[in-house]
Write a protein that holds these residues in place. Structure first.
Motif, PDB file in Angstrom:
ATOM      1  N   ASN A   1       0.588  -1.210   0.201  1.00 18.54           N
ATOM      2  CA  ASN A   1      -0.020  -0.201  -0.194  1.00 18.54           C
ATOM      3  C   ASN A   1       0.982   1.262   0.121  1.00 18.54           C
ATOM      4  O   ASN A   1       1.744   1.367   0.871  1.00 18.54           O
ATOM      5  CB  ASN A   1      -0.924  -0.087   1.285  1.00 18.54           C
ATOM      6  N   ASN A   2       0.833   2.136  -1.064  1.00 19.59           N
ATOM      7  CA  ASN A   2       1.398   3.260  -1.031  1.00 19.59           C
ATOM      8  C   ASN A   2       0.851   4.618  -0.727  1.00 19.59           C
ATOM      9  O   ASN A   2       0.964   5.745  -1.145  1.00 19.59           O
ATOM     10  CB  ASN A   2       2.248   3.549  -2.200  1.00 19.59           C
ATOM     11  N   TYR A   3      -0.524   4.259  -0.246  1.00 22.83           N
ATOM     12  CA  TYR A   3      -1.578   5.340  -0.238  1.00 22.83           C
ATOM     13  C   TYR A   3      -1.681   6.544  -1.367  1.00 22.83           C
ATOM     14  O   TYR A   3      -2.075   7.547  -1.046  1.00 22.83           O
ATOM     15  CB  TYR A   3      -1.008   6.238   1.121  1.00 22.83           C
ATOM     16  N   ARG A   4      -1.248   6.103  -2.546  1.00 25.78           N
ATOM     17  CA  ARG A   4      -1.454   6.847  -3.654  1.00 25.78           C
ATOM     18  C   ARG A   4      -2.905   7.300  -3.994  1.00 25.78           C
ATOM     19  O   ARG A   4      -3.503   8.190  -4.487  1.00 25.78           O
ATOM     20  CB  ARG A   4      -0.893   6.414  -4.714  1.00 25.78           C
ATOM     21  N   VAL A   5      -3.875   6.059  -3.920  1.00 22.80           N
ATOM     22  CA  VAL A   5      -5.173   6.537  -4.313  1.00 22.80           C
ATOM     23  C   VAL A   5      -5.734   7.274  -2.999  1.00 22.80           C
ATOM     24  O   VAL A   5      -6.496   8.079  -3.169  1.00 22.80           O
ATOM     25  CB  VAL A   5      -5.845   5.014  -4.373  1.00 22.80           C
ATOM     26  N   ALA A   6      -5.188   7.075  -1.900  1.00 23.12           N
ATOM     27  CA  ALA A   6      -5.733   7.498  -0.554  1.00 23.12           C
ATOM     28  C   ALA A   6      -5.461   9.011  -0.914  1.00 23.12           C
ATOM     29  O   ALA A   6      -6.334   9.717  -0.610  1.00 23.12           O
ATOM     30  CB  ALA A   6      -5.180   6.883   0.525  1.00 23.12           C
ATOM     31  N   PHE A   7      -4.271   9.356  -1.421  1.00 26.26           N
ATOM     32  CA  PHE A   7      -4.163  11.065  -1.558  1.00 26.26           C
ATOM     33  C   PHE A   7      -4.772  11.295  -2.544  1.00 26.26           C
ATOM     34  O   PHE A   7      -5.111  12.550  -2.462  1.00 26.26           O
ATOM     35  CB  PHE A   7      -2.508  11.162  -1.649  1.00 26.26           C
ATOM     36  N   ASP A   8      -5.024  10.679  -3.664  1.00 28.62           N
ATOM     37  CA  ASP A   8      -5.903  10.990  -4.726  1.00 28.62           C
ATOM     38  C   ASP A   8      -7.157  11.430  -4.247  1.00 28.62           C
ATOM     39  O   ASP A   8      -7.961  12.538  -4.682  1.00 28.62           O
ATOM     40  CB  ASP A   8      -5.867  10.017  -5.864  1.00 28.62           C
ATOM     41  N   LEU A   9      -7.911  10.611  -3.359  1.00 29.25           N
ATOM     42  CA  LEU A   9      -9.287  10.821  -2.983  1.00 29.25           C
ATOM     43  C   LEU A   9      -9.064  12.142  -1.776  1.00 29.25           C
ATOM     44  O   LEU A   9     -10.063  12.816  -1.897  1.00 29.25           O
ATOM     45  CB  LEU A   9      -9.623   9.514  -2.070  1.00 29.25           C
ATOM     46  N   TYR A  10      -8.200  12.089  -1.153  1.00 27.42           N
ATOM     47  CA  TYR A  10      -7.849  13.257  -0.248  1.00 27.42           C
ATOM     48  C   TYR A  10      -7.751  14.823  -0.977  1.00 27.42           C
ATOM     49  O   TYR A  10      -8.693  15.470  -0.645  1.00 27.42           O
ATOM     50  CB  TYR A  10      -6.580  12.958   0.430  1.00 27.42           C
ATOM     51  N   ASP A  11      -7.497  14.406  -2.178  1.00 25.57           N
ATOM     52  CA  ASP A  11      -7.337  15.769  -3.124  1.00 25.57           C
ATOM     53  C   ASP A  11      -8.605  16.025  -3.655  1.00 25.57           C
ATOM     54  O   ASP A  11      -8.819  17.302  -3.822  1.00 25.57           O
ATOM     55  CB  ASP A  11      -6.288  15.322  -3.993  1.00 25.57           C
ATOM     56  N   ARG A  12      -9.588  15.181  -3.880  1.00 22.75           N
ATOM     57  CA  ARG A  12     -10.840  15.314  -4.593  1.00 22.75           C
ATOM     58  C   ARG A  12     -11.734  15.937  -3.407  1.00 22.75           C
ATOM     59  O   ARG A  12     -12.369  16.532  -3.651  1.00 22.75           O
ATOM     60  CB  ARG A  12     -11.462  13.932  -4.897  1.00 22.75           C
ATOM     61  N   PHE A  13     -11.695  15.121  -2.159  1.00 22.37           N
ATOM     62  CA  PHE A  13     -12.582  15.302  -1.130  1.00 22.37           C
ATOM     63  C   PHE A  13     -12.343  16.228   0.137  1.00 22.37           C
ATOM     64  O   PHE A  13     -13.064  16.508   0.723  1.00 22.37           O
ATOM     65  CB  PHE A  13     -13.239  13.978  -0.608  1.00 22.37           C
ATOM     66  N   GLY A  14     -10.954  16.460   0.145  1.00 25.92           N
ATOM     67  CA  GLY A  14     -10.535  17.161   1.458  1.00 25.92           C
ATOM     68  C   GLY A  14     -10.392  16.405   2.469  1.00 25.92           C
ATOM     69  O   GLY A  14     -10.376  16.875   3.805  1.00 25.92           O
ATOM     70  N   CYS A  15     -10.754  15.041   2.457  1.00 25.42           N
ATOM     71  CA  CYS A  15     -10.911  14.071   3.724  1.00 25.42           C
ATOM     72  C   CYS A  15      -9.941  12.873   3.356  1.00 25.42           C
ATOM     73  O   CYS A  15     -10.141  12.655   2.130  1.00 25.42           O
ATOM     74  CB  CYS A  15     -12.537  13.389   3.653  1.00 25.42           C
ATOM     75  N   PHE A  16      -9.288  12.217   4.263  1.00 25.95           N
ATOM     76  CA  PHE A  16      -8.524  11.189   3.927  1.00 25.95           C
ATOM     77  C   PHE A  16      -9.000   9.898   4.224  1.00 25.95           C
ATOM     78  O   PHE A  16      -9.550   9.673   5.455  1.00 25.95           O
ATOM     79  CB  PHE A  16      -7.365  11.467   4.781  1.00 25.95           C
ATOM     80  N   PRO A  17      -8.930   9.059   3.223  1.00 25.35           N
ATOM     81  CA  PRO A  17      -9.747   7.738   3.455  1.00 25.35           C
ATOM     82  C   PRO A  17      -8.809   6.875   4.279  1.00 25.35           C
ATOM     83  O   PRO A  17      -7.563   6.645   4.063  1.00 25.35           O
ATOM     84  CB  PRO A  17      -9.809   7.044   2.275  1.00 25.35           C
ATOM     85  N   ALA A  18      -9.354   6.178   5.274  1.00 22.68           N
ATOM     86  CA  ALA A  18      -8.635   5.184   6.050  1.00 22.68           C
ATOM     87  C   ALA A  18      -9.015   3.827   5.583  1.00 22.68           C
ATOM     88  O   ALA A  18      -9.354   2.949   6.557  1.00 22.68           O
ATOM     89  CB  ALA A  18      -8.832   5.611   7.645  1.00 22.68           C
ATOM     90  N   ALA A  19      -8.403   3.192   4.491  1.00 20.27           N
ATOM     91  CA  ALA A  19      -8.335   1.959   4.127  1.00 20.27           C
ATOM     92  C   ALA A  19      -7.292   1.744   3.093  1.00 20.27           C
ATOM     93  O   ALA A  19      -6.802   2.833   2.792  1.00 20.27           O
ATOM     94  CB  ALA A  19      -9.681   1.711   3.706  1.00 20.27           C
ATOM     95  N   GLY A  20      -6.739   0.756   3.008  1.00 19.75           N
ATOM     96  CA  GLY A  20      -5.776   0.298   1.803  1.00 19.75           C
ATOM     97  C   GLY A  20      -6.245   0.671   0.404  1.00 19.75           C
ATOM     98  O   GLY A  20      -7.260   0.672   0.236  1.00 19.75           O
TER      99      GLY A  20
END
Ligand SMILES: [Mg+2]
Ligand SMILES: [Mg+2]
Ligand SMILES: [Mg+2]
Ligand SMILES: [Mg+2]
Lengths: 459, 459, 459, 459
Positions: free
Chosen positions: C265-284
């Protein structure tokens, strides 16, 4: 997972406490007492009061006590002459102020009495509570504005009534404020359940009320409990037997409370409301009777004694003549003894500094903790306090019938705050008209309201 | 776009009307009158009543009237001996039933009076309304079940009180039912605004109340108006001047209503509530006073006269001695004259048959028409009636303070229906305790409730 | 106030644990390890598995380990042959079951692949998640029914996926159940923030992830964090710098993950979603990509590598050939070492027994913890665990745009549970059609769904 | 009761209509046509357009037509040079404006196409809809502000897209505005049901679509029907048979629509969505495909033909060369024939003037008409139009799964309006990212968005 254990900090945190109302003769002494015994934080307390002299004497007392051999805490007490100075750079703000009783409480209680409206407390709802709210809103706007300017990141502990309106005003004026409203009433309910535990649980003799967990939901002085546990054991189930044992509830003799303490509480109104709604109210009976239409229609004030409580006359709110307690301590007429106060302010400060997490009940804007009360309204529930964080615990929904009753007060309080911000006396009067204690006809209600507002204006 | 104009049908629709309560001495005559003059539908009316003989005589009267030369309608009237037969194959069901007054109303009104609780109407809320609800729920379950079996697609027009509880029971028992609850109270409000129009609009002498449009929202007998228009002109703005002109509102003399009609209405309570909430209540004052705690705390019943209304004693509910109106018509002692009744039932039937659309106020499960009342609760608002369709019109939200008050009754009514379906007297008693008219202490309330239930059981 | 400190109990509580899925080769070993080192509770573990032999061997292993000198815990392990026996009198129930991978996972993943639908995990949403839900619902109904019968007061810890659907099914079947759903994904997010703290905070070298507090809200595998703190210091503010540093996010080479762990898991999708929504997703990231339409439209599966993750082929789900880990431990081929597992099940059990309070994230029916998700739906948030009590902490509302996305899955999951209880394949197919991964046209979707259901039926 | 019949007015009302976009070559001609035939109202039309010359020519045409012998209406047409003059004292405002197609539509459609995003309409959602919204918000703020100043009591009929965003902007800028948004799409759905009636009802040959009643709920171009009736007879039940008959739905040949009208609609997408959700969408397929992720992932644009629709290329939006229709009418090259236009604007004006009530579908802020969409968002439902009043009819709730889908667009539109008022491009970009048609990765999406905004800036 997040550990909730006590954290041993490397260094003792230094905090700056700004205390608004620091000339008080009660709460200030408790704070001095508790800080004197608190060794894992240290710092400065800036005491501010409209009566500067009283604040100055409390600062002197604080210094004296801290310097004593039996005091381990490391604290400095200063009196300051203006609000901004008190709050400048504060980490913690404590608000515990009181209007001059002679000029306010007396009218809040005595004028309505002339119209047949009796109020045991008059600090939250009813004519007295409404007038007090109208006085408090501009004061609390100023406090919030000063916090925004001097210490926007500080935690604000409000102890002043009307609790809900004061706390709501802080958030309305400065939405980013970190404020909580604190009140002792629920502790009584923990005590009741501790007694029930000792009575009903086999092999249990005494229970520390602090170990009793109650789930709280509602608004200050009209909040409700639907779960009570001690060490994982349900205590709530004992209420029905207790209700039966105490029935008939209103069986004290009229007149029998004539010499009782004004704060006497026999839970008789509480059990009556439990019987009506299946939920137990977590406030003293003297508060509860002010929120519903059923107890204060009195021909003779002594009739209230039947419920095991008495009215508090306005004279009781006046300070006694002679030297104040602070003056007596300073003069040596009385000795300031260090005690276990039971007050939790210092524990709350320690929790917010990250030292030891705490669960307690407090007043906070609703964001789901009471699912069927309006978002943003200030409600009273349990919360978890950890390092720089207050997180309300979900308490679920109020039962339907109770919800309407609570909601009526929530709407009144929200409307009062709006009216206060808009300076709209007409809207405030509409709230007045819909208060359960105001059963007067329109003309009489208008005349009482005008008189109250008139007196107000004099100050 | 959907045209709302009158449709000229090719053929005259044949309908079957099942009338529950068809032995009545009032409503049945109006129906006979209106059908006799209705030429664009035709069909059969099956009259059912627990008093078969009364139904039979009304059928005879209906036949006589229809056969007259001045009657153009083409209708057959039959009395039937059981409910299923009345409803079998019905297109329209009319419910307008009444418990035997001697055995019910008398107790509903007289027993509470002994406890100091005065009720002018006692058919919706208060002790009388609650008892009446408890009687109605099983009756209405049976009606709904029979409709499900005999005529599931029929439109059901309910005229029986307690309106909300009866209608809600129909839907609870048979959710697919197509039922509406109809009440006349709002017409009075249209009349008031018609008067205001004539008074305040230049060049307007008289206004037909049927042309006044009022936006209605609330629950039956406690519904509210916040818009009134006539031919696109706002009438609502005249209320303030009218309020001022009528102030002081409670200025009738105690005793002055002693000989007034029980139905006299001077809108004084209505204006007082308008003054409190900024919304005008669309029901007679005798209903309104039962929903709030402010008017019925009477030492002497005549005090109520001050508001321009009087209590209706239980005796007034009893039928007069001697031959009934139907009997007098049949015997020729009195002539049945065809009139313009003003009753809208036949217009509603015509609208549902697709002949002419209609907008009227009615009681219907909430699906958004009052945005801040609970989904599914029966509320009173305007609706559009077209071919086989009833569509409530959105009325927006109730003002916050009013909402709490209405919500308390909604919750009570919902709880009563649940209690009725579960046969749970304890829950019903909790509703009783939280009714605004029940200001008794627990023991007294319990004793009154028990007595009422006891009497009930005798029937 | 309610103290949250550790309670020194007078006696060591005896507990009975019923473990469903007790033949496992992973989780069972962790439990044996953790109990062997747990000294403040003791008791019995009843291991139940459809593969009795596997459960029996784990019981043998548990007994062996507990008897070792380095094991301080006092525990008995028994294998039982039926579910009722496992649950009879249990204080704690653990569910951690898995369908036979060869017969299920393979089809769940491989059939959709033939239609161009790629799923990295296939255990929650997407075609695989939906089929797995349909299999799980009847199993979990049976479990809930057995709990109601054998141990209605037990606390149930569910570890099985699809987490939300399994937990929701337990409550739907037995509403009074005391069940929580537990998943590890959020721990990764705590680790990320611990790294951010070490990187960005002056003078801080390393941070224990367990000390990082994150506010969690959403649904399992698609839950979101909008606050992160360590010792009262805000860590959330470092996300923007981190996002900038990691941009462009999808810059791994296609093919580069060919040999990486499936769990990388490199959190790349997580950061992409953070960028979209301003909220950080807490899952792989492998979970996250299954909930939204943006990542899995792959012409070549290796394209997914660009995000630093890879697909898990169905073969990877099959157990390796040869002796199982348990068998290797029992035969001495491998040594069972006692370790600090990091697993929190035993801490949770200790918290529920009143020994030490705990805050953790878990899955639980919504009662306000996420204010703008539906009441009763199973959501993932933080909760406080104390003696016999789980109390969700309020997490506030999801941002509007995110809410629609989460709500769509909540509705799908709720509908799946309803369809499962009603045995309604059509409704399940509608859910299938509205899943973001199912971008097939109707006919293709229908054919895939039928094939999946067909395979299902074979088992 | 409130009669809905046609009112014969004593005098012909004089109205002043301000027409923004009055230089149009389509809608303006329809209005001239309809007013020429409208005899129960009369008055003045002030035509305003950014292209003054076009407005002037339309005024000339209007005057010519009105003066003709076959025109009975009594109307004056004036072109005005500024917005304020057009609106000054207006009773009715009509907005039907269009950005210069050459400068906007071309880019809205062609730039996204370069990124593989195909949009058949590009006027509501998708990249084109979002850009168009960003252009419209400042224009509509100015319109609303001018209305507040010049004619605050006027009724505003908006025909401009993006319908929801334009109408919402009017209310956001001037909350007391009386504006409705009007669109033709639902008429097609009435036509479909009229055909179904003729096909499936015995003895019925042809049905006037205007007589078909459909219950509408959703948002413009993505609204839904769950009831359809004709003369009290249910038509909705015929959908399933029709779906079966039309299956497989996507069976047109790619390429087969090459020469079809851009507006061709075969209801194939509509039936596909009906099949998914059990609710029938009331908009043309070319609109519908833009709201969901399932139809526009096209390798070759001609693939869309399979659904019986084609993409509208940007060239199709450009006006033809040579003289405009107005110019051709004025020069006599073409004759302006009076027709029955089918357009309902004049009927709406007549209804609002109190002449004849009307039920139609329109776009209006939600106040309960769609119970599970947010309050205040602009939704499309039926409404009743009477004298000076628009009252939405309750449509109930959207089914759960559909609601999430609609809600996502509602949230996007609400966020766009907020972003537009705040001038916040970042928030607008977030909306862009969450649009179903934007399946690009972040970097590509950012680059497309920037290009679009850049082009925008040039104008
Ligand atoms: Mg207090
Ligand atoms: Mg009535
Ligand atoms: Mg998991
Ligand atoms: Mg359109």
């Amino acid at each position: 997972m997040h550990h909730l254990g006590r954290r041993s900090s490397d260094a003792i945190p230094e905090v700056r406490i700004g205390y608004i109302g620091g000339g008080s003769q009660g709460w200030a002494h408790t704070l001095i007492n508790d800080l004197a015994q608190c060794t894992d934080i240290a710092g400065t307390v800036a005491l501010y009061d409209v009566d500067y002299e009283a604040a100055r004497k409390n600062a002197e007392l604080g210094t004296q006590v801290t310097d004593r051999a039996d005091a381990d805490g490391d604290w400095t007490f200063d009196a300051v002459r203006d609000l901004s100075a008190a709050l400048s750079g504060a980490d913690i703000v404590i608000c515990s102020i009181q209007d001059p009783p002679a000029e306010t409480f007396v009218h809040d209680i005595d004028l309505p009495k002339q119209y047949g409206i009796h109020q045991p407390v008059a600090d939250t709802v009813g004519p007295g509570g409404i007038l007090r709210s109208m006085r408090a809103i501009p004061q609390y706007r100023e406090i919030a504005a000063t916090i925004r300017e001097q210490c926007p990141d500080a935690w604000v502990l409000n102890y002043t009534n009307p609790m809900t309106v004061c706390t709501r005003t802080l958030y309305e004026e400065f939405p980013e404020i970190k404020a909580i409203g604190l009140c002792h009433e629920v502790f009584q309910t923990q005590e009741l359940f501790a007694e029930l535990a000792a009575t009903h649980l086999d092999g249990v003799d005494a229970v520390d009320p602090d170990e009793v967990h109650v789930t709280v939901k509602g608004i200050n002085h009209f909040t409700w409990v639907d779960e009570a546990r001690w060490r994982g054991r349900d205590l709530y189930r004992f209420l029905d037997a207790e209700l039966a044992a105490r029935t008939p509830l209103a069986d004290f003799d009229p007149g029998s409370m004539a010499d009782a303490s004004y704060w006497t509480n026999n839970y008789r109104v509480a059990f009556d409301l439990y019987d009506r709604f299946g939920c137990f109210p977590a406030a003293g009976d003297r508060h509860l009777v002010e929120f519903v239409p059923w107890y204060l229609e009195l021909d003779d004030p002594d009739e209230l004694h039947r419920w095991g409580i008495r009215l508090t006359p306005s004279e009781a709110r006046l300070p006694a003549d002679g030297p104040t307690p602070t003056e007596r301590y300073l003069s040596g007429a009385e000795t300031f003894e260090l005690t276990e106060s039971g007050e939790e302010a210092v524990d709350i400060i320690r929790a917010l500094l990250g030292l030891e997490p705490l669960e307690t009940h407090l007043n906070y804007p609703n964001r789901g903790q009471v699912a069927n009360l309006p978002d943003g309204a200030v409600v009273e529930t349990n919360a978890l306090l950890t390092g720089d964080a207050v997180t309300p615990l979900t308490a679920g929904s109020l039962p339907r019938s109770l919800r309407s009753l609570v909601l009526a007060h929530v709407h009144n309080q929200e409307t009062l705050v709006e009216a206060g911000f808009d300076g709209d006396l007409d809207r405030a009067f509409r709230v007045f008209l819909s208060d359960p204690l105001v059963t007067l006809e329109r003309e009489a209600a208008e005349s009482l309201f005008s008189e109250l507002v008139e007196r107000e204006r004099e100050f």
